[in-house]
Design an enzyme around this catalytic site. Sequence first.
Site, PDB file in Angstrom:
ATOM      1  CD  GLU A  94      -2.864  -0.847  -0.140  1.00  0.00           C
ATOM      2  OE1 GLU A  94      -3.116   0.450  -0.638  1.00  0.00           O
ATOM      3  OE2 GLU A  94      -3.779  -1.752  -0.501  1.00  0.00           O
ATOM      4  CE1 TYR A 129      -6.979   2.304   0.561  1.00  0.00           C
ATOM      5  CE2 TYR A 129      -4.717   2.454   0.276  1.00  0.00           C
ATOM      6  CZ  TYR A 129      -6.016   1.980  -0.074  1.00  0.00           C
ATOM      7  OH  TYR A 129      -5.699   0.859  -0.774  1.00  0.00           O
ATOM      8  CG  ASP A 135      -8.050   4.428  -2.585  1.00  0.00           C
ATOM      9  OD1 ASP A 135      -9.090   4.312  -3.050  1.00  0.00           O
ATOM     10  OD2 ASP A 135      -6.959   3.689  -3.040  1.00  0.00           O
TER      11      ASP A 135
END
Length: 344
Positions: free
Chosen positions: A35, A118, A136
């Site tokens: 991520e 997020y 997001d």
Amino acid sequence: MTKAIVEPLLQWYDEGHRDLPWRREAAPYRVWVSEIMLQQTRVEAVRGYYERWMQAFPDVRALAAADEAQVLKLWEGLGYYSRARNLHRAAQLVCERYGGTLPADYEALLALPGVGEYTAGAVASIGFGLRVPAVDGNVLRVAARLNDDFMPITDAKQKKRTTGHFSEITPEDRPGDFNQSLMELGATVCLPNGAPRCGSCPVQHLCLGYHHGHAEILPVRAAKRARRIEERTVLLVRCGEEVGIRRRPKTGLLAGLWELPSLEGKTGANELRARLSARGWQVEKLLSLRGAKHVFTHVEWHMSGFEVTLAEKPEGLTFVTPQALRESYALPSAFRAFLSVLEE
């Protein structure tokens, strides 16, 4: 936002989603690294970096024990280098506070360097199965179309409201898969910067934006500030078989990274020779190089370049062999265009 989207989205996700290396084993550390890498970066660009990273740093402890130079070298070319530094520092904090295991707690994850709402939501839901949303830009776009919502998705109030909606409908039993189904929908069907593929959407029948004919014009975004243009003259400095590089300042753009030396503005050959001579540099040869452009978030560099051959090494530069430069020093991609002559 209606809870009716949950089942069709999960069924669609189960029937076929992209085979991504970080999805093959949803361990919290692997989710976290992926991520962070995917922030501001395309999936295809991340694949190779992710696999090399996992070979070098297979777990939190391995990352925490690494030298920063090694971390930055493996990150070379991905940009936004503060992400790599934050990963490194966060890994050290996880070792100090949690014995080398990422905490299965949203708030604790959120407190780590470089981890926003997020990313904390993605790691908590995908890695630990916690019932929290992960909102997001992709998810905000999907939500704007589903709700036929014209509030700008760049508005903080909109993100807070959307996060609240998804908090209510995220399923208890498969929060990670639900969040990934939303990410997948935004990445492959409910596309940015163009027409969404509504004919392939599993929740088309529930999409108000589609039914009202607004899907292609949503979401609304606030106008972006124009990038500042900066002219720079980049120097490929050579002395014998070595190349001169230097550290950038510890703060600001590309903070603390190695770079090819450069001058502000566009400088001609005669002016450059005079300026370098005034510094005490003994210039033996000056060759013009092909220019290049590099785009950052808020600034755009327009670069001219020169290969400068010196009789002696000046102060202020670190001289390394081309091989060492390739293997041991993280050089931002902005300077890559000027390295091709080293291969000749």
